[in-house]
Design a protein around this motif. Structure first.
Motif, PDB file in Angstrom:
ATOM      1  N   UNK A   7      -6.729   4.583  -9.586  1.00  0.00           N
ATOM      2  CA  UNK A   7      -5.651   5.414 -10.126  1.00  0.00           C
ATOM      3  C   UNK A   7      -5.873   6.860  -9.720  1.00  0.00           C
ATOM      4  N   UNK A  55      -4.250  10.904  -3.217  1.00  0.00           N
ATOM      5  CA  UNK A  55      -3.498  10.717  -1.971  1.00  0.00           C
ATOM      6  C   UNK A  55      -2.105  11.328  -2.060  1.00  0.00           C
ATOM      7  N   UNK A  56      -1.572  11.353  -3.286  1.00  0.00           N
ATOM      8  CA  UNK A  56      -0.239  11.920  -3.469  1.00  0.00           C
ATOM      9  C   UNK A  56      -0.278  13.439  -3.493  1.00  0.00           C
ATOM     10  N   UNK A 105     -10.581   3.476   4.055  1.00  0.00           N
ATOM     11  CA  UNK A 105     -10.720   4.593   3.125  1.00  0.00           C
ATOM     12  C   UNK A 105     -11.143   5.862   3.856  1.00  0.00           C
ATOM     13  N   UNK A 109      -8.022   7.249   5.146  1.00  0.00           N
ATOM     14  CA  UNK A 109      -7.278   7.864   4.038  1.00  0.00           C
ATOM     15  C   UNK A 109      -7.921   9.169   3.581  1.00  0.00           C
ATOM     16  N   UNK A 146     -10.563   9.064   1.571  1.00  0.00           N
ATOM     17  CA  UNK A 146     -11.198   8.789   0.278  1.00  0.00           C
ATOM     18  C   UNK A 146     -12.700   8.623   0.431  1.00  0.00           C
ATOM     19  N   UNK A 194      -7.377  14.117   1.519  1.00  0.00           N
ATOM     20  CA  UNK A 194      -6.453  12.982   1.640  1.00  0.00           C
ATOM     21  C   UNK A 194      -4.989  13.422   1.715  1.00  0.00           C
ATOM     22  N   UNK A 243      -0.885  10.257   4.875  1.00  0.00           N
ATOM     23  CA  UNK A 243      -0.994   8.802   4.874  1.00  0.00           C
ATOM     24  C   UNK A 243      -0.677   8.321   3.461  1.00  0.00           C
ATOM     25  N   UNK A 275      -1.204   4.900   0.789  1.00  0.00           N
ATOM     26  CA  UNK A 275      -2.062   3.725   0.700  1.00  0.00           C
ATOM     27  C   UNK A 275      -1.562   2.793  -0.405  1.00  0.00           C
ATOM     28  N   UNK A 296      -2.970  -0.109  -2.717  1.00  0.00           N
ATOM     29  CA  UNK A 296      -4.278  -0.626  -3.107  1.00  0.00           C
ATOM     30  C   UNK A 296      -4.194  -2.101  -3.482  1.00  0.00           C
ATOM     31  N   UNK A 320      -5.396  -3.380  -6.117  1.00  0.00           N
ATOM     32  CA  UNK A 320      -5.036  -3.476  -7.542  1.00  0.00           C
ATOM     33  C   UNK A 320      -3.685  -2.817  -7.817  1.00  0.00           C
ATOM     34  N   UNK A 353      -2.817   0.009  -8.226  1.00  0.00           N
ATOM     35  CA  UNK A 353      -3.075   1.359  -8.725  1.00  0.00           C
ATOM     36  C   UNK A 353      -1.805   2.056  -9.198  1.00  0.00           C
ATOM     37  N   UNK A 354      -0.944   1.311  -9.884  1.00  0.00           N
ATOM     38  CA  UNK A 354       0.225   1.940 -10.504  1.00  0.00           C
ATOM     39  C   UNK A 354      -0.242   2.638 -11.772  1.00  0.00           C
ATOM     40  N   UNK A 355       0.337   3.802 -12.064  1.00  0.00           N
ATOM     41  CA  UNK A 355      -0.062   4.525 -13.271  1.00  0.00           C
ATOM     42  C   UNK A 355       0.554   3.812 -14.479  1.00  0.00           C
ATOM     43  N   UNK A 356      -0.282   3.247 -15.360  1.00  0.00           N
ATOM     44  CA  UNK A 356       0.250   2.333 -16.379  1.00  0.00           C
ATOM     45  C   UNK A 356       1.134   3.013 -17.426  1.00  0.00           C
ATOM     46  N   UNK A 402       4.279  11.653  -6.472  1.00  0.00           N
ATOM     47  CA  UNK A 402       3.842  12.573  -5.411  1.00  0.00           C
ATOM     48  C   UNK A 402       4.840  13.707  -5.205  1.00  0.00           C
ATOM     49  N   UNK A 426       6.052   3.476  -3.775  1.00  0.00           N
ATOM     50  CA  UNK A 426       5.371   4.767  -3.897  1.00  0.00           C
ATOM     51  C   UNK A 426       4.886   5.249  -2.532  1.00  0.00           C
ATOM     52  N   UNK A 463       7.095   8.706   0.474  1.00  0.00           N
ATOM     53  CA  UNK A 463       6.407   9.884   1.000  1.00  0.00           C
ATOM     54  C   UNK A 463       6.644  10.054   2.492  1.00  0.00           C
TER      55      UNK A 463
END
Lengths: 290, 361
Positions: A180, A186-187, B47, B50, B52, B72, B77, B79, B81, B83, B85-88, B99, B146, B150
Motif C-alpha cells: 500500500x 509510485x503515485x 521493483x 519501478x 522500489x 519512483x 511507471x 505498477x 501488485x 495483492x 494494493x488497493x487502498x482499503x 495519484x 489505477x 496515469x
C-alpha cells in the motif's frame, strides 16, 4: 444452552464473590454519596442508609440542593470546572500522543534511517524507567520554563509520545501490507502523504483502542497534575478530589460530598468501558500486549 | 531505439547478490514477460525498474533518460501488485484518482480520466464501492485502472493473476492482452507461470539465480531453448530428457547411443552450431507432442504410469525401460491403462544438449 454442572456452578459462585468484592467499595462510595451528612457515621457498617438523597450530587455540581453544609465545613470544590479541566487535559494528551506516537511508530516500522533499531530499543528501554523517577527533573524543567499551573506544563511530559503508544502503533504499522505504501509512493505521494492518507486511515481500529487506553490513563492521572497544576483554573478532577478530602479545616471532612464527586468522576470512564470494552479486549489480544 | 534499457544491473542485499548483472532492452509498445522459478530475482528486477528497490550498480534508462537512482514517482511507471494494493479505506473512484489528487490535477480532468479508465475496464458501476466489496477479478481491474489513468510510460505487472482462480486467470489473461493491444503501452510482466508468459509476451526473459538464461519470442524459446533449464521451464507438460552418448559426428548429423532406444545407433540430423565429438555425453530433449505411438517402427518402449484424459487430448505419463519419466501428449482419446507398454517414435528431431546443458544447435 451450555450444560450446568456442579463444577460450573462452583465457578460461577467464585466469580460472583469476586464481582461482589470488587463492586463493594464502589457501592459504599455511592451509598455515602447518597446519604445525608448526619447519617454517615450512624450507618457506617451497613450496606444501606436511612434515607437516600441526590442532594450531594446536586451540591457538588453547584446546583440548588436541600443539603446545606454548616459553616465549619470546608468549601465545596467547583466540580464543573474540574470536569472541564479533566476533559481538556485528557483531550490534549490523547490527541497529542496518538498523533505523534503514530508518526514515530510509522517511522520505526517503515522508514529506513541509520540507527533505527538503536533508537527504537532506547525507546523500549524507556518503558523500564519508573515514571516516578522522572517527576523531579520534569518538575524542575517545567518550573524553570514558567509553565507551572498551565495546561502546557501539565501535558508537556506526555503530550508528544509515550514509549507504550509508539510501540503499540509500530506493531500495527508493521503488520500492514507494505505494497500500500509502495503503491502510494509510485503515485507520487510524499512520505507524509503516505502516512496521512494511506497508512494512518487503515489503522482506525488500533487508534480507537489506543485512544481509549490513553484516555483512561489520562483521566485517572493524579501525581503529575497534582505537582504542576494546583491552581483551581487548571486543577483536574483527580487532584480536586484529593484537595476536597484534605480540606478538613477544623471540622470533619465532607464525606458525602466527596463520595458524590468521586461517583460522578468515574462515570465518563464507565461509559467508555461499556461502549468500547469489547474493542479494547480484542485489540489487546491481537496486539499480544498486557 | 530501445525504450527501456537495463544495462548490467546488479542488486545486492548485504552480502547476497540477487541480480547478478542483467541487461535487457525493450522497444516501445513491447510486452516483455520475466519468467523464472521462485527466487530467480524477477520481482526484484521489476521493483528495480519501478524504483522500489535501489539499484546497486548498472543503469536503468527509460525513454532515453537515465533513471537508475530516480524516485519512483519520477519514472512515469505504474505498477499492478500481486495483492492489488488497493487502498482499503477509499472507494474504487478514489483509488483510481489517488495519484492525480496527490498531484493536484483539476477535478473535472480527474473525473474524465477515471471514467475513461472505468469504461475501458468495464467497472463503471463499481466506482463508489470499497475494495472489500469487490470480487478478485474486479479488484484486479480496479488496480489496473489505477495504473491506466496515469498514462505511464511503462506498465509493470508483478504476478497480477496469481491470486485468482484458474478460470478467472484465463479470462484476465485475455483481457490484459486486449488491453495491451488497445492502449499499445510498453508492459513488463512478471510471472512464474510459463503459460502466461507464452500467451502474453512479445518477448520472454527467462531468469534463474539472478541471471538471464535466455531472451526471445515465445516460439523461439519453445523451438530453440538455449539450455536444459529453458527447455525444461518453457512448455507444459515438460520436455522429456534422456541421456545418450555420441558415437559418430559429422556436420550432416550425429549418431547417438541411448540405452532406452531400440536401435543402438540413432541418427540425429544436423546442422549443429557446436558439433559434439564422438564419446561426448549428451542429453536428448523430446517435446510431448512430438512423440507418437508407432507399433511398426518403435524407437523406444515405455511403461505407462497414468493417463490423463483432458477431453480434447490425452496426456500419458510413462517411464522408459531404465526409469526416466516421460510425458507424451496425443490429440486422440486413447484407450490405454496403467502398466501398458507403448512403442513410441518421435516425429521431430530431438533437441541435443551438451554435458554443460547448452543446446548444441
Amino acid at each position: 444452552m451450555r450444560k450446568f454442572t456442579p463444577q460450573s456452578a462452583l465457578g460461577y459462585i467464585v466469580l460472583a464473590v469476586f464481582v461482589v468484592l470488587s463492586l463493594l467499595p464502589l457501592w459504599m462510595a455511592i451509598k455515602i454519596g447518597m446519604s445525608y451528612p448526619d447519617d454517615v457515621f450512624t450507618n457506617a457498617e451497613r450496606l444501606s442508609t436511612n434515607a437516600f438523597t441526590i442532594g450531594n450530587f446536586l451540591r457538588v455540581m453547584g446546583l440548588p440542593s436541600d443539603i446545606v453544609l454548616t459553616a465549619y465545613r470546608a468549601s465545596p470544590i467547583d466540580f464543573m470546572l474540574s470536569l472541564r479541566n479533566s476533559l481538556i487535559y485528557t483531550a490534549l494528551t490523547v490527541t497529542g500522543q496518538i498523533f505523534f506516537s503514530a508518526l514515530a511508530g510509522y517511522a520505526f516500522a517503515r522508514m529506513e534511517f541509520p540507527g533505527r533499531k538503536v533508537v527504537f530499543f532506547a525507546f523500549l528501554a524507556a518503558t523500564m524507567i519508573p515514571g516516578i523517577v522522572l517527576f523531579i527533573p520534569n518538575f524542575i524543567l517545567i518550573k524553570e520554563l514558567g509553565l507551572l499551573n498551565t495546561f502546557a506544563g501539565m501535558v508537556a511530559p506526555s503530550v508528544l509520545m509515550t514509549p507504550f503508544a509508539v510501540f503499540f502503533m509500530r506493531q500495527f504499522f508493521m503488520s500492514a501490507p507494505k505494497e500500500l505504501d509502495e503503491a502510494a509512493k509510485l503515485e507520487g505521494a510524499s512520505p507524509f502523504q503516505i502516512f496521512w492518507r494511506v497508512a494512518l486511515p487503515i489503522q482506525k481500529g488500533p487508534i480507537a483502542t489506543l485512544a481509549i487506553l490513553l484516555s483512561i490513563n489520562s483521566w485517572n492521572e493524579f501525581f503529575w497534575p497534582f505537582l504542576v497544576g494546583r491552581d483551581e483554573s487548571v486543577r483536574v478532577m483527580a487532584v480536586a478530589l484529593s484537595d476536597f478530602m484534605s480540606q478538613t479545616g477544623k471540622g470533619t471532612p465532607d464525606w458525602t460530598g466527596l463520595m458524590a464527586a468521586i461517583t460522578l468522576s468515574i462515570i465518563p470512564v464507565i461509559i467508555m468501558l461499556i461502549v468500547f470494552g469489547r474493542q479494547i479486549v480484542e485489540s489487546l489480544q491481537t496486539s499480544g500486549m498486557k | 531505439m530501445s525504450f527501456l534499457k537495463i544495462e548490467n544491473v546488479i542488486k545486492q542485499f548485504g552480502a547476497l547478490q540477487v541480480i547478478k548483472g542483467v541487461s535487457i532492452e525493450a522497444k516501445k509498445g513491447e510486452f516483455i514477460v520475466f519468467v523464472g522459478p521462485s527466487g530467480c530475482g524477477k520481482s526484484t528486477l521489476l521493483r528495480m525498474i519501478a524504483g522500489l528497490e535501489e539499484t546497486t550498480s548498472g543503469v536503468i534508462a527509460i525513454d532515453g533518460e537515465d533513471l537508475t537512482h530516480a524516485d519512483p514517482a519520477q519514472r512515469h511507471v505504474a505498477m499492478v501488485f500481486q495483492s492489488y494494493a488497493l487502498f482499503p479505506h477509499m472507494s474504487v473512484y478514489d483509488n483510481i484518482a489517488f495519484g492525480m489528487q496527490i498531484n493536484k490535477v483539476a477535478k473535472p480532468e480527474i473525473k474524465a480520466r477515471v471514467e475513461e479508465a472505468a469504461r475501458i475496464l468495464q467497472i463503471e458501476p463499481l466506482l463508489q464501492r470499497k475494495p472489500r466489496q469487490l470480487s478478485g477479478g474486479q479488484r484486479q481491474r480496479a488496480a489496473i485502472g489505477r495504473a491506466i489513468v496515469r498514462k505511464p510510460k511503462i506498465f509493470l505487472f508483478d504476478e497480477p493473476l496469481s491470486n485468482l482462480d484458474a478460470e478467472l486467470r484465463t479470462q484476465m489473461r485475455v483481457e490484459i492482452a486486449k488491453l495491451h493491444q488497445e492502449i499499445g503501452a510498453t508492459m513488463i510482466y512478471v510471472t512464474h507461470d510459463q503459460i502466461e508468459a507464452m500467451t502474453l509476451a512479445d518477448r520472454i526473459v527467462v531468469l534463474r539465480g539472478g541471471l538471464v538464461e535466455q531472451v526471445g519470442s515465445p516460439s523461439e524459446l519453445y523451438d530453440h531453448p538455449g539450455n536444459l533449464f529453458v527447455a525444461g521451464f518453457i512448455g507444459s507438460p515438460r520436455m522429456t530428457f534422456l541421456p545418450a552418448r555420441v558415437t559418430q559426428a559429422s556436420d550432416g548429423g550425429i549418431s547417438v547411443n541411448c540405452a532406452n532406444f531400440a536401435n543402438p545407433e540413432t541418427v540425429i540430423d544436423g546442422p549443429f552450431a557446436r558439433l559434439p565429438r564422438p564419446g561426448d555425453e549428451v542429453t536428448l530433449g523430446l517435446r510431448p507432442e512430438t512423440l507418437r505411438i508407432n507399433p511398426e517402427q518403435p524407437m523406444l518402449r515405455v511403461k505407462v504410469d497414468i493417463t490423463e484424459n483432458l477431453g480434447g487430448s490425452t496426456l500419458i505419463h510413462a517411464r522408459t525401460e531404465d526409469g526416466h519419466p516421460l510425458v507424451m501428449s496425443s490429440a486422440d482419446r486413447l484407450a490405454i491403462g496403467s502398466g501398458d507398454t507403448l512403442p513410441l517414435s518421435f516425429s521431430a528431431v530431438p533437441h541435443v544438449f551438451d554435458k554443460d546443458g547448452n543446446n548444441v544447435r
